[in-house]
Design a protein around this motif. Sequence first.
Motif, mmCIF file in Angstrom:
data_model
loop_
_atom_site.group_PDB
_atom_site.id
_atom_site.type_symbol
_atom_site.label_atom_id
_atom_site.label_comp_id
_atom_site.label_asym_id
_atom_site.label_seq_id
_atom_site.Cartn_x
_atom_site.Cartn_y
_atom_site.Cartn_z
ATOM 1 N N TYR A 124 1.248 -0.835 0.025
ATOM 2 C CA TYR A 124 -0.056 -0.119 0.104
ATOM 3 C C TYR A 124 0.954 0.947 -0.046
ATOM 4 O O TYR A 124 1.957 1.150 0.277
ATOM 5 N N PRO A 137 -5.552 -2.773 3.440
ATOM 6 C CA PRO A 137 -4.670 -2.118 2.686
ATOM 7 C C PRO A 137 -3.147 -3.524 2.663
ATOM 8 O O PRO A 137 -2.628 -3.768 2.098
ATOM 9 N N TRP A 172 -3.359 -4.809 -1.357
ATOM 10 C CA TRP A 172 -3.449 -3.129 -2.268
ATOM 11 C C TRP A 172 -3.568 -4.089 -3.604
ATOM 12 O O TRP A 172 -2.541 -4.373 -3.890
#
Length: 490
Positions: A57, A171, A174
């Motif tokens: 992320y 996250p 991602w």
Amino acid sequence: MNGTRMPSNEEFDVIIVGAGISGINAAYRVQSQLPGSTYAILEARADVGGTWDLFRYPGIRSDSDLHTFGFPWLPWTEQNPIADGASILNYIKKAATKHGIDQHYHLHHKVVSGDWSSDTQMWRLTVDTNNGRKYFYARFVILGTGYYDYEEPLAVTIPGMENFKGTIVHPQFWPEDLEYKDKKIVVIGSGATAITLLPNLAEKAERVTMLQRSPSYVLSLPQPNKDSWARRWIPSWILLKLARIQFLILPFIFFRLCRAFPNAAKAILRYETTRQLPANIPHDPHFKPFYNPWEQRLCLCPDGDFYKSLRDGKADIVTAHIKTVTEHGILLDSGRNLNADIIITATGLKIRLAGGIKLSVDGAEIDFSTKFLWRFAMLQDLPNCNIIIGYTNASWTLGADATAILICRLLKYMKDNNITSAVPRVEYPETMKAAPALNLNSTYIVKARHKLPKTGNSGPWKTRDNYFSDYWNGKYADLTDGLEFSTVST
């Protein structure tokens, strides 16, 4: 597994599971302190690096300084102690290559179970590979698999998520092709991941809102001045040693002060936070947690980038409860609606020790939650097996390395005395007062406590106190206290 076993060339003195920072550090300690021992590193994924290869992320970084999070045998030489994920991954790979550890990797080797045989005094690891199932054998196993689930995040129920017509992202997974330029983004969460995401997303997004149910303490950490007089006049090797000592001692003192004088710590953090906030964002309720400092992990932001994004006006923070997710955003209990093109659920990690590997002794499966930890390194009644658990209130690697030093000393002791197995035994478990192994009250830790091993109130079963005492134990503690040794002819 009985006394017979399948023929295999995959037999080692030590098998390390996991090629992240814990596993590579353990490998270095094994090959440097136990010369002549054979070892292999089994890694389930396609590459090494663990967390730093998995997470992609924007802005992914360590929330611990690299002078202590990095390897003590390869000092971090970059200017920034709080480093981005790509730099950390490169550093890990460089360390492994420099010391030949990369020659011991077995990638795409996922360990699904391990069984100890009292007859053969060996572990048999069942391993899934791209070429089918294989079996590896080891006299000792080191589990450097980290403490969270790589395949599944912490389950959190957010009402109405199925209604949302935009993009939902966690996250941990991602998407590489996610386009968020000029988008409205809501980040749900208040931990280290959310604190990292907000300023990085704000650079391109139209607006980023961090939506939190409960606040965290967020402390700015200035990055060093690259042109300081010290860098011009003091040799770099001295500066690196001083930096490590500084980051060992100052955070330790600050943690102790927070625990001993929580009201004073609150006042300091409040002052530091208030002076960095824009006029339109008050300290309360957004930065007034319900817990004392360091009852949960403190969030760090290098050079105050989190607060700067708030002052720049492209990011804001909302403290509220979600009523429901709608087609185009989030409706709060207050009646306010947060419009969103993208919702990011930065709601935490799911703890899973030993990588979810099923461990058994002579076919009887071990239940982690019923066992005590010996010196925070080995599990009660589990022979020749080390589970690496780093620190939650300091750099993970400090705890991992103290453990690796202890285990290598144990292995040398066993070799010198012709011992084939070491098993932690609690003499009177019914009288041992149990305590949680991880003593923070963060949500992800509290939710996992029923699955985690315990610590006791005496002897080698007590919980960890700090790196300095753990390092001393690794070097000098009595290895016979709490361990049962056997020498079995095989």
